[in-house]
Design a protein around this motif. Structure first.
Motif: not given
Length: 170
Positions: A4-5, A49-53, A43-44, A72-74
């Motif tokens: 989970t990202l 791959e889907r998150a990056r897309k 958003v989590h 991406l959250s830092k």
């Protein structure tokens, strides 16, 4: 189980709802959670791959007339000094508040949520100077008050421990 990202969405219009953000991201994959604050959201998503897309496709996309910043959250550095700022005018945004605090040192993070804000500063001495100099300052028609709190935050390292808190005083 898929990773989970956590995704940061900046420049969010005040009218934006969690449902709208969730709908945008669900087109790319499962959304585990969504939280919309003033001017930003998180958003989590399940599946790297889907998150990056989703990030690639949605970054810069316009929603309610504002171009979203999607990345991406830092993670925030663990050894910051946290200041709670109360009585913040709705006309004041995070960038204005950040600029005020940066006059006293490095601001790691600044988030405005409704009529209050959180400012994370790198050094205790800078945070104390900001509190001393900004206490009682009028910003966009509202007077903010800042005070040291005796509350102890979760120790992150040997140098961290106190929580700096600005208190709303009416």
């Amino acid at each position: 189980m898929k990773e989970t990202l956590k995704i940061f969405i900046g420049n969010v219009d005040d009218r934006t709802t969690e449902e709208e953000i969730t709908d945008l991201f669900q087109k790319f994959g499962p959304v585990v959670s969504c939280a919309v604050m003033k001017q930003y959201a998180f958003v989590h998503m399940r599946g790297a791959e889907r998150a990056r897309k989703a990030i690639d496709e949605l970054n810069g996309r316009e929603l309610h007339g504002k171009r979203m910043v999607v990345e991406l959250s830092k993670p925030r550095p663990q050894n910051t000094w946290k200041i709670f700022v109360g009585n913040v005018s709705t006309a004041c945004d995070a960038s204005e508040l950040r600029t005020m605090f940066e006059a006293y040192g490095r601001v790691v993070e600044c988030d405005v949520v409704k009529d209050y804000a959180f400012v994370h500063m790198e050094k205790e001495s800078d945070a104390r100077a900001a509190i001393e100099n900004l206490n009682g300052k009028e910003i966009k028609g509202k007077r903010i008050n800042v005070e040291m709190s005796n509350k102890v935050s979760r120790p992150m390292n040997a140098n961290a421990g106190l929580l700096l808190t600005a208190v709303i005083q009416n």
